[in-house]
Design an enzyme around this catalytic site. Sequence first.
Site, PDB file in Angstrom:
ATOM      1  CD1 TRP A 126      -5.097   0.390  -4.123  1.00 14.88           C
ATOM      2  CD2 TRP A 126      -6.213   1.868  -2.882  1.00 14.88           C
ATOM      3  NE1 TRP A 126      -6.286   0.655  -4.756  1.00 14.88           N
ATOM      4  CE2 TRP A 126      -6.989   1.567  -4.016  1.00 14.88           C
ATOM      5  CE3 TRP A 126      -6.718   2.784  -1.950  1.00 14.88           C
ATOM      6  CZ2 TRP A 126      -8.237   2.140  -4.245  1.00 14.88           C
ATOM      7  CZ3 TRP A 126      -7.961   3.358  -2.192  1.00 14.88           C
ATOM      8  CH2 TRP A 126      -8.703   3.024  -3.317  1.00 14.88           C
ATOM      9  CG  HIS A 127      -5.830   5.116   0.827  1.00 16.07           C
ATOM     10  ND1 HIS A 127      -5.787   3.845   1.343  1.00 16.07           N
ATOM     11  CD2 HIS A 127      -7.128   5.487   0.839  1.00 16.07           C
ATOM     12  CE1 HIS A 127      -7.021   3.481   1.670  1.00 16.07           C
ATOM     13  NE2 HIS A 127      -7.846   4.455   1.369  1.00 16.07           N
ATOM     14  N   GLY A 128      -2.143   6.451  -1.663  1.00 14.11           N
ATOM     15  CA  GLY A 128      -1.358   7.507  -2.297  1.00 14.11           C
ATOM     16  C   GLY A 128       0.124   7.307  -2.103  1.00 14.11           C
TER      17      GLY A 128
END
Lengths: 476, 320
Positions: A321-323
């Site tokens: 989700w973060h990257g």
Amino acid sequence: MLFNSIQFIIFFVIVIHFFFIVPPKYLLSLLLISSCYFYMAFIPIYILILGVTILIDYAAGLLLEKIQGPTRKLFLIVSIIANIGVLAVFKYYDFISENLLLAFKSFGYEYSLPSLSLLLPVGLSFHTFQAMSYTIEVYRGRQKAERNLGTYALYVLFFPQLVAGPIERPQHLIPQLVQNHSFDYRRIVEGLRLILWGFFKKLVIADRLAIYVNWAYNDPLSQSGITLAVATIFFAFQIYCDFSGYSDIAIGTAKVIGINLMINFNRPYFSKNFTEFWRRWHISLSSWFRDYLYIPLGGNRVSMFRLYGNLFIVFLLSGFWHGAHWTFIVWGLINGFYLMFSLMTSKLRQKVVRVVGLEQFPKTHQFLQIIFVFSLVCLAWIFFRARNLTEAITILKKILLFDGPFDYGNFSLMVFSLFGIGLLVLVELKEEYGRKGLLFLSNPNGIVRKLSYVILIVIILLIGVFDGGQFIYFQF
Amino acid sequence: MKIHKMSKLKHNSISYFYFQITLLLAVVVIFDFIAGETLRYFYFRQGSGEQSRTTYAIEKATEEIIIFGSSRAYSHYNPAIFESHLKLSSYNFGRIGYFIPYHYAVLKALLARVKPKIVILDLTNNEFEKKQEDFEKLSALLPYYKTHPEIRPVIELKSPYEKLKLFSKSYPFNSLILSIIAGNTDFHRDRDIHLKGHAPWRKNLEEPLKIVNTSKKYTLDPVKIELFESFIRECQRTDIRLFIICSPYFIKFTHKDPSVHLGEEIARKHQVDFWDYSQNPLFLGTQSFFADPRHLNEEGSRIYSEIIAKNIRGRLGSVL
């Protein structure tokens, strides 16, 4: 439009001024127009993408409420696919394409998908998750479908939390959007105080630490282990102050308008174990994963083996989700491993504490627990911050060797950095173990309180970093 | 009871809120004014440190040969050698980490007061790379914004809101408090030893020759290129003899750096001397001449300064 920009300050002053003077029936429209303008200050055309997903989710909400039977689930799936689809195209397409290419190449096949190289819409992961929580809650029957398109659009677009959360839930935010917001002096002052503290965290601490961290992490081969260790600790404070500073500004801004957003950070570096850490760090995202992924997967009421599997999935997805980068995935997995390992060894650790006699010194025990959790969290941050996995491993190796000499870079930079961290720790220590409220900013004595506002503003003017970059979490 | 209710209402009114905010802002303005003026006073009293060197460059320097550039200029050009070879006074304006936007502003400030005979501009690899931080570094010139109108247009390249930010009196001295204290004390006495702006680096490089692939293109900044051309035009307008030089690197580059290449083309267009020593065989890979792969040490800078001074003398001959 970044929170730490002159444009935002001008925008905020104008919006608030109008908010105080326009008749209540126009407030929703005012907020919606302001939010659209705020979003369009980044890449104007992307408002259309957001508009399409808003229409889909709005319609899905109405249909989910109206229709019964198996087709109901279909509408939920359509809505989720629409949201995840946008996320997949803008955020993950190039990553998946590059990795497929590498995978095929390793088997001797030539395969390639055209690269899209699209600019990521700001805060896409945040408002996508917020939009998904709406349709899921309507599907679960815990939220009534919103009839007013404007209200639903504002739920997704509400400018204080549009680009980096907190990721709100419809039950909490939508009723507040349609309430009458009378002028409340105390509430407004409380909001402004939070904004001021958020600016302090961002400009004085996070952006100052970023200078040292960037310098060390951009050329790790030339740095000693001690320098990299200090840079990693600084990064732990940088990311905390950057993101929680953003959250404070967001929550404070919403409070001035009369809306209470959920708390996003609760002094996470005072956590004594990893479960506690994830209850205190980025609370709106952790609780999102808990409610919409971990519990549906079975939560804690499954076999140990499946529990570990569920944790693995949650943290893998949290990292992703973060990257769209392997460093974030590894960071997520390391944190998942910490949690699994702490669950596995919980009884053993209790036994060790008894044998060593730490039970008789609860404060020392607590202190050691905090230091231990913080150290491991810092080790995981290496993967989050490093430019790639190879560099992350190099940094980790150098830190573990702990070789010198320590390069403090610039004297002023180091002094300002330590001052910022020191003041933050002092404030958080007081909040954690003393009376709640921000040190002098919440002092019952009006003169002390107001003087502390002035001093904090002057400190920001004197040692804040005004040319610092955007908030780290904006990229997600 | 009625009075209490009224005072409660008053304390919850919009006008009361605006009054409180105005009062707070007024106190902030007073504090900001006091802090800003105090810092201004002590900033310009500094006797050592890089800010005092910038003040010297902008407000005091009268030397005939001026050297501009970043850390490579600062450590490579020894003014004493130029003075002995060319019989002209010399000063090194080089500042670590500062590039063409800063040099152009300092040149403008210098030309508003005096006119040197010779200017040397050291051009580095990546000089024209698009990097916002090189404009952000113009904050080093904010203390001079008030008194030097000639540099204002350059400083305003930093951001469109610079004029607005400068309403704050303490903003020009943002983050400088500790260095101002140091510059007003003996703190720099043993650390800031420089010879007319030049500081030789006293260490020897130990790593072997590195070959760096420089084939990768980076984005060139048209504003920086324009400032570079303006720098040349200012020198030509005021009849200053300008030498643009790319000083030696320890590293071997596979391709000529795009900035150096472009700098050479622009210099040719304006008929200005351009000397590229970046890959000079005398220095390339010679460990004993370098402190690190990008900076000559004391011995290297001495030899290099001798070469450049002789070349300038040879080039100008009877003009001097």
